[in-house]
Write a protein that holds these residues in place. Structure first.
Motif, PDB file in Angstrom:
ATOM      1  N   ALA A 184     -37.530  -9.311  75.890  1.00 17.94           N
ATOM      2  CA  ALA A 184     -37.479 -10.316  74.439  1.00 17.94           C
ATOM      3  C   ALA A 184     -36.013 -11.225  75.459  1.00 17.94           C
ATOM      4  CB  ALA A 184     -35.642  -8.996  74.558  1.00 17.94           C
ATOM      5  N   SER A 185     -35.824 -12.181  74.699  1.00 24.00           N
ATOM      6  CA  SER A 185     -35.230 -13.621  75.286  1.00 24.00           C
ATOM      7  C   SER A 185     -33.990 -13.179  75.460  1.00 24.00           C
ATOM      8  CB  SER A 185     -35.227 -14.233  73.884  1.00 24.00           C
ATOM      9  OG  SER A 185     -34.690 -15.890  74.680  1.00 24.00           O
ATOM     10  N   GLY A 186     -33.047 -12.883  76.444  1.00 17.52           N
ATOM     11  CA  GLY A 186     -32.120 -13.068  76.246  1.00 17.52           C
ATOM     12  C   GLY A 186     -31.808 -11.081  75.794  1.00 17.52           C
ATOM     13  N   THR A 187     -30.522 -11.003  75.126  1.00 18.04           N
ATOM     14  CA  THR A 187     -30.293  -9.409  75.687  1.00 18.04           C
ATOM     15  C   THR A 187     -29.359  -8.989  73.998  1.00 18.04           C
ATOM     16  OG1 THR A 187     -29.439  -7.290  76.185  1.00 18.04           O
ATOM     17  CG2 THR A 187     -28.313  -8.716  76.899  1.00 18.04           C
ATOM     18  N   GLN A 188     -29.057  -7.953  73.129  1.00 20.87           N
ATOM     19  CA  GLN A 188     -28.140  -7.875  72.397  1.00 20.87           C
ATOM     20  C   GLN A 188     -27.911  -6.322  72.313  1.00 20.87           C
ATOM     21  OE1 GLN A 188     -28.659 -10.484  69.044  1.00 20.87           O
ATOM     22  NE2 GLN A 188     -27.428  -9.893  68.022  1.00 20.87           N
ATOM     23  N   ASP A 189     -27.191  -5.884  71.638  1.00 27.36           N
ATOM     24  CA  ASP A 189     -27.008  -4.352  71.426  1.00 27.36           C
ATOM     25  C   ASP A 189     -27.628  -4.126  70.218  1.00 27.36           C
ATOM     26  OD1 ASP A 189     -25.857  -4.051  74.406  1.00 27.36           O
ATOM     27  OD2 ASP A 189     -23.788  -4.885  73.614  1.00 27.36           O
ATOM     28  N   GLY A 190     -27.702  -3.027  69.778  1.00 28.37           N
ATOM     29  CA  GLY A 190     -28.305  -2.482  68.274  1.00 28.37           C
ATOM     30  C   GLY A 190     -27.582  -2.106  67.714  1.00 28.37           C
ATOM     31  N   LYS A 191     -27.201  -1.276  66.661  1.00 30.11           N
ATOM     32  CA  LYS A 191     -26.987  -0.524  65.143  1.00 30.11           C
ATOM     33  C   LYS A 191     -26.831   0.055  65.996  1.00 30.11           C
ATOM     34  CE  LYS A 191     -28.927  -2.955  61.353  1.00 30.11           C
ATOM     35  NZ  LYS A 191     -30.368  -4.340  62.045  1.00 30.11           N
ATOM     36  N   SER A 192     -27.657   1.258  66.734  1.00 27.91           N
ATOM     37  CA  SER A 192     -27.916   2.855  67.399  1.00 27.91           C
ATOM     38  C   SER A 192     -27.918   3.044  68.186  1.00 27.91           C
ATOM     39  CB  SER A 192     -29.014   3.550  66.249  1.00 27.91           C
ATOM     40  OG  SER A 192     -29.062   3.183  65.128  1.00 27.91           O
ATOM     41  N   PHE A 193     -27.885   1.539  69.245  1.00 19.89           N
ATOM     42  CA  PHE A 193     -27.730   2.106  70.530  1.00 19.89           C
ATOM     43  C   PHE A 193     -28.245   0.396  71.325  1.00 19.89           C
ATOM     44  CE2 PHE A 193     -29.080   3.254  74.976  1.00 19.89           C
ATOM     45  CZ  PHE A 193     -28.775   4.902  74.847  1.00 19.89           C
ATOM     46  N   GLY A 194     -27.058   0.170  72.351  1.00 25.15           N
ATOM     47  CA  GLY A 194     -27.959  -0.546  73.277  1.00 25.15           C
ATOM     48  C   GLY A 194     -27.672  -0.376  74.689  1.00 25.15           C
ATOM     49  N   ILE A 195     -26.210  -2.056  75.250  1.00 22.97           N
ATOM     50  CA  ILE A 195     -26.480  -1.771  76.333  1.00 22.97           C
ATOM     51  C   ILE A 195     -27.316  -1.237  77.473  1.00 22.97           C
ATOM     52  CG2 ILE A 195     -23.691  -1.526  75.666  1.00 22.97           C
ATOM     53  CD1 ILE A 195     -23.629   1.392  77.351  1.00 22.97           C
ATOM     54  N   THR A 196     -28.477  -1.104  77.645  1.00 20.32           N
ATOM     55  CA  THR A 196     -29.470  -1.026  78.366  1.00 20.32           C
ATOM     56  C   THR A 196     -29.675  -2.244  79.180  1.00 20.32           C
ATOM     57  OG1 THR A 196     -31.174  -2.603  76.857  1.00 20.32           O
ATOM     58  CG2 THR A 196     -31.028  -0.106  76.370  1.00 20.32           C
ATOM     59  N   ASP A 197     -29.167  -3.421  78.775  1.00 20.83           N
ATOM     60  CA  ASP A 197     -29.323  -4.639  80.228  1.00 20.83           C
ATOM     61  C   ASP A 197     -28.078  -3.168  81.557  1.00 20.83           C
ATOM     62  OD1 ASP A 197     -27.294  -4.606  78.532  1.00 20.83           O
ATOM     63  OD2 ASP A 197     -26.603  -6.717  79.537  1.00 20.83           O
ATOM     64  N   TRP A 198     -27.426  -3.146  81.395  1.00 21.25           N
ATOM     65  CA  TRP A 198     -27.166  -2.275  82.336  1.00 21.25           C
ATOM     66  C   TRP A 198     -27.935  -1.155  82.822  1.00 21.25           C
ATOM     67  CZ3 TRP A 198     -22.399   1.895  82.274  1.00 21.25           C
ATOM     68  CH2 TRP A 198     -22.102   1.592  83.365  1.00 21.25           C
ATOM     69  N   LEU A 199     -27.769   0.231  81.990  1.00 19.20           N
ATOM     70  CA  LEU A 199     -27.740   1.825  81.745  1.00 19.20           C
ATOM     71  C   LEU A 199     -29.647   1.202  82.245  1.00 19.20           C
ATOM     72  CD1 LEU A 199     -27.083   2.884  77.842  1.00 19.20           C
ATOM     73  CD2 LEU A 199     -25.459   3.504  80.540  1.00 19.20           C
ATOM     74  N   TYR A 200     -30.181   0.770  82.225  1.00 24.32           N
ATOM     75  CA  TYR A 200     -31.593   0.723  82.565  1.00 24.32           C
ATOM     76  C   TYR A 200     -31.374  -0.631  83.782  1.00 24.32           C
ATOM     77  CZ  TYR A 200     -31.851   4.250  79.519  1.00 24.32           C
ATOM     78  OH  TYR A 200     -32.084   5.756  78.720  1.00 24.32           O
ATOM     79  N   SER A 201     -30.953  -0.900  84.685  1.00 27.01           N
ATOM     80  CA  SER A 201     -30.853  -2.301  85.341  1.00 27.01           C
ATOM     81  C   SER A 201     -31.814  -1.931  86.627  1.00 27.01           C
ATOM     82  CB  SER A 201     -30.223  -2.599  85.651  1.00 27.01           C
ATOM     83  OG  SER A 201     -28.639  -1.768  86.120  1.00 27.01           O
TER      84      SER A 201
END
Length: 401
Positions: free
Chosen positions: A384-401
């Protein structure tokens, strides 16, 4: 004073007497001698024992017995009762979610974003289908899980305790719970929050009234709806089952999930809408099978009941945000279950269909590619272009870095 042989001492032991203390007994039959003296002396008596037949090398000192009743020492107090056992620890196996926790960096762009996010304010609200502040909750929970710092745990627990309950009078109560509760369960697991009352509240929300018919409860919605209503409710149902250890309901929920992604031998109780995007209209599924076509159109990996909610056709499909929403919820569910490949890799194939159409996640679905590629391999989802947290989950740019 008389001299006694060992035999005469034993004969003299017949009369009951009071106890006497013997300071030293230098022969090998110490136990017999002690027994003799304890039963032969009367109040006021004392004796000295000598004799070569007893191999006595020194005189025995006898404590003079005094009259009066012998008061036995009080019994020792009973031991204190053992402390109650601690509550069983939450089984967090499912909540590892494919994350290499020890390897998560504590510096860099992604970490700085998550650390700043954790300082955010605001409360949780189950009745809001946009799930505000879910990312704040998850950021604090993840930072505690990584660092062990209590400040993050304290904030998570405070947010969970102040969580505003869902409302049956608000829009789509089943959707409210489905989108919101998974993150609550995940955060509770990551910080080790196992308060019995809180776990009981989550458990009861699975069957709390949320409407009628197919959406009567969160569980009913999971088992009857064939679209993203089912996927979000299934995600939260499975997260709660894992947190509270309800293996019975978890087993059923997994069967429903497998039925949704195409394993009709596991479950077929869904009610689908228009079958336009179903490759086999006699056997509708949540994700179409490998190699599926409608006429000559490639529909392998389509989510038919969400794709139908656009104006496109199989020959000329449009991007459907409903598909992204459902797919993200399926992705979280898969992470909780250990990244299985049910339905002939249905979730992977669903991202593949989007890739072939050059559709990418937009807006608050942009957290998905990092997670999908970490769980199922690079290239599973177009970046994706950039990152953004979702309604139900997110912060994956750090958790799956």
């Amino acid at each position: 004073m008389d001299t006694f042989s060992r035999r005469s001492l034993l004969r003299k032991a017949g009369a009951a007497g009071l106890a006497a203390g013997v300071a030293s007994l230098p022969w090998s039959h110490e136990a017999d001698a002690v027994s003799t003296y304890k039963t032969s002396l009367q109040p006021g008596e004392s004796i000295d024992v000598t004799g070569t037949d007893l191999s006595v090398t020194q005189a025995l000192t006898i404590v003079t017995v005094t009259s009066g009743p012998i008061v036995p020492p009080p019994p020792p107090p009973p031991p204190p009762p053992p402390p109650p056992p601690p509550p069983p620890p939450t089984d967090t196996t499912g909540f590892e979610m494919g994350i290499d926790w020890e390897a998560l960096p504590l510096s860099g762009t992604a970490y700085n974003r998550i650390e700043a996010l954790a300082k955010g304010t605001g409360s949780l609200d189950q009745s809001n289908i946009d799930a505000p502040n879910t990312s704040v909750l998850l950021a604090n929970a993840a930072l505690h899980r990584r660092t062990g710092q209590a400040i993050y745990q304290t904030k998570v627990i405070a947010m969970l305790k102040a969580d505003k309950p869902y409302s049956t009078s608000a829009h789509e109560p089943a959707l409210q719970l489905g989108r919101n509760l998974a993150a609550r369960a995940i955060a509770a697991a990551w910080v080790g929050y196992s308060d019995a009352a809180y776990l009981d509240k989550l458990a009861k929300l699975r069957t709390a009234p949320t409407g009628s018919g197919d959406t009567a409860t969160m569980i009913a919605t999971h088992e009857r709806r064939g679209n993203n209503f089912s996927t979000c409710c299934g995600m939260s149902r499975i997260a709660i089952d894992l947190l509270i250890g309800d293996t019975t309901d978890l087993a059923r929920a997994v069967k429903v999930h497998r039925g949704y992604v195409g394993e009709r031998d596991q479950y077929t109780g869904f009610h689908f809408g228009d079958l336009l995007w179903q490759s086999d209209k006699t056997k509708p599924v949540g994700i179409t099978p490998r190699g599926a076509k409608i006429s000559t159109a490639d529909v392998d990996g389509v989510l038919p009941d969400d794709q139908r909610r656009t104006a496109g056709t199989p020959a000329s499909p449009n991007k459907a945000n409903y598909v992204d929403q459902a797919l993200g919820e399926l992705l979280v569910t898969c992470a909780l279950l250990g990244a299985p490949r049910y339905g002939d890799e249905a979730v992977v194939r669903a991202y593949g269909w989007l890739n072939r159409r050059r559709f990418v996640q937009l807006g608050d679905d942009r957290w998905q590619p990092a997670m999908a590629n970490a769980l199922y391999g690079a290239g599973t989802a177009n970046p994706a272009s950039g990152t953004q947290d979702g309604k139900s989950f997110g912060i994956t740019d750090w958790l799956y870095s």
